[in-house]
Design a protein around this motif. Structure first.
Motif, PDB file in Angstrom:
ATOM      1  N   LYS A 110      80.605  -1.486  22.642  1.00  0.00           N
ATOM      2  CA  LYS A 110      79.283  -2.244  22.435  1.00  0.00           C
ATOM      3  C   LYS A 110      78.735  -2.191  20.915  1.00  0.00           C
ATOM      4  O   LYS A 110      78.693  -2.812  20.231  1.00  0.00           O
ATOM      5  N   GLU A 111      79.013  -0.544  20.144  1.00  0.00           N
ATOM      6  CA  GLU A 111      78.579   0.345  19.709  1.00  0.00           C
ATOM      7  C   GLU A 111      79.659  -0.935  17.860  1.00  0.00           C
ATOM      8  O   GLU A 111      79.327  -1.333  16.985  1.00  0.00           O
ATOM      9  N   GLU A 112      81.163  -0.714  18.339  1.00  0.00           N
ATOM     10  CA  GLU A 112      81.780  -1.051  17.482  1.00  0.00           C
ATOM     11  C   GLU A 112      81.743  -2.790  17.226  1.00  0.00           C
ATOM     12  O   GLU A 112      82.155  -3.223  16.472  1.00  0.00           O
ATOM     13  N   ALA A 113      80.985  -3.070  18.007  1.00  0.00           N
ATOM     14  CA  ALA A 113      81.292  -5.076  18.343  1.00  0.00           C
ATOM     15  C   ALA A 113      79.930  -5.266  17.245  1.00  0.00           C
ATOM     16  O   ALA A 113      79.635  -6.433  16.693  1.00  0.00           O
ATOM     17  N   LYS A 114      78.419  -4.266  17.373  1.00  0.00           N
ATOM     18  CA  LYS A 114      77.484  -5.245  16.703  1.00  0.00           C
ATOM     19  C   LYS A 114      78.421  -5.140  15.438  1.00  0.00           C
ATOM     20  O   LYS A 114      78.987  -4.590  14.389  1.00  0.00           O
ATOM     21  N   PRO A 115      77.722  -6.259  14.763  1.00  0.00           N
ATOM     22  CA  PRO A 115      78.141  -6.779  13.076  1.00  0.00           C
ATOM     23  C   PRO A 115      77.483  -5.454  12.402  1.00  0.00           C
ATOM     24  O   PRO A 115      76.057  -5.255  12.159  1.00  0.00           O
ATOM     25  N   ALA A 116      77.918  -4.911  11.110  1.00  0.00           N
ATOM     26  CA  ALA A 116      76.858  -4.483  10.092  1.00  0.00           C
ATOM     27  C   ALA A 116      76.715  -5.209   9.495  1.00  0.00           C
ATOM     28  O   ALA A 116      76.535  -6.704   9.357  1.00  0.00           O
ATOM     29  N   GLU A 117      75.017  -4.813   9.605  1.00  0.00           N
ATOM     30  CA  GLU A 117      73.921  -5.371   8.935  1.00  0.00           C
ATOM     31  C   GLU A 117      73.999  -5.480   7.059  1.00  0.00           C
ATOM     32  O   GLU A 117      74.628  -4.736   6.753  1.00  0.00           O
TER      33      GLU A 117
END
Length: 152
Positions: A110-117
């Protein structure tokens, strides 16, 4: 030398390892209780009241006892009931650790799937990029005397 030892002993990895060992020891007691007090009585009920902790095979004709502790005093025995209890302990611990690792992997995904802001680009940089794009794209279509980017 004492300072160097203190630095080694107080490194983050060493402290994490010590905490893991302490928690593991406490967890081991919990698993032993679950197996001995909950699971094995159920297994004994299903198997007709057999108490697995006292199951053994005597290797000597001198062994006449009915409990494992007394049989061990009389001679050599194979305590397969004790082994079965420990095997169930292992399966429970392995399953719990599997679930913990699976949960950690899910959180990591889930952390890796978050798009970078998206970082807000300053106004000056946007204008410079627009000018660059106009100059690069308009070179072939700009006629002499014409202002790149449009007619005024």
């Amino acid at each position: 030398m004492l300072k160097e030892f203190r630095e080694f002993a107080l490194k983050g990895n060493m402290v994490d390892l010590a905490i893991g060992i302490i928690i593991g020891a406490a967890f081991s007691g919990l698993v032993n209780s679950i197996v001995a007090d909950i699971i094995m009585p159920i297994v004994g009920l299903v198997t007709g009241g057999v108490d697995f902790s006292n199951q053994f095979v005597a290797l000597s004709s001198n062994v006449t006892a009915t409990s494992l502790a007394q049989a061990r005093e009389q001679g050599a025995v194979i305590a397969y009931g004790n082994f079965l209890t420990l095997a169930i302990n292992f399966v429970i611990v392995a399953f719990v650790l599997f679930m913990v690792v699976k949960g950690m992997n899910r959180l990591k995904r889930k952390e890796e799937a978050k798009p970078a802001e998206a970082k807000e680009v300053p106004r000056e940089e946007k204008l410079l990029e627009e000018i660059r794009d106009l100059l690069a794209g308009g070179r072939s279509s700009v006629r002499p005397g014409q202002v790149p980017g449009g007619d005024f």
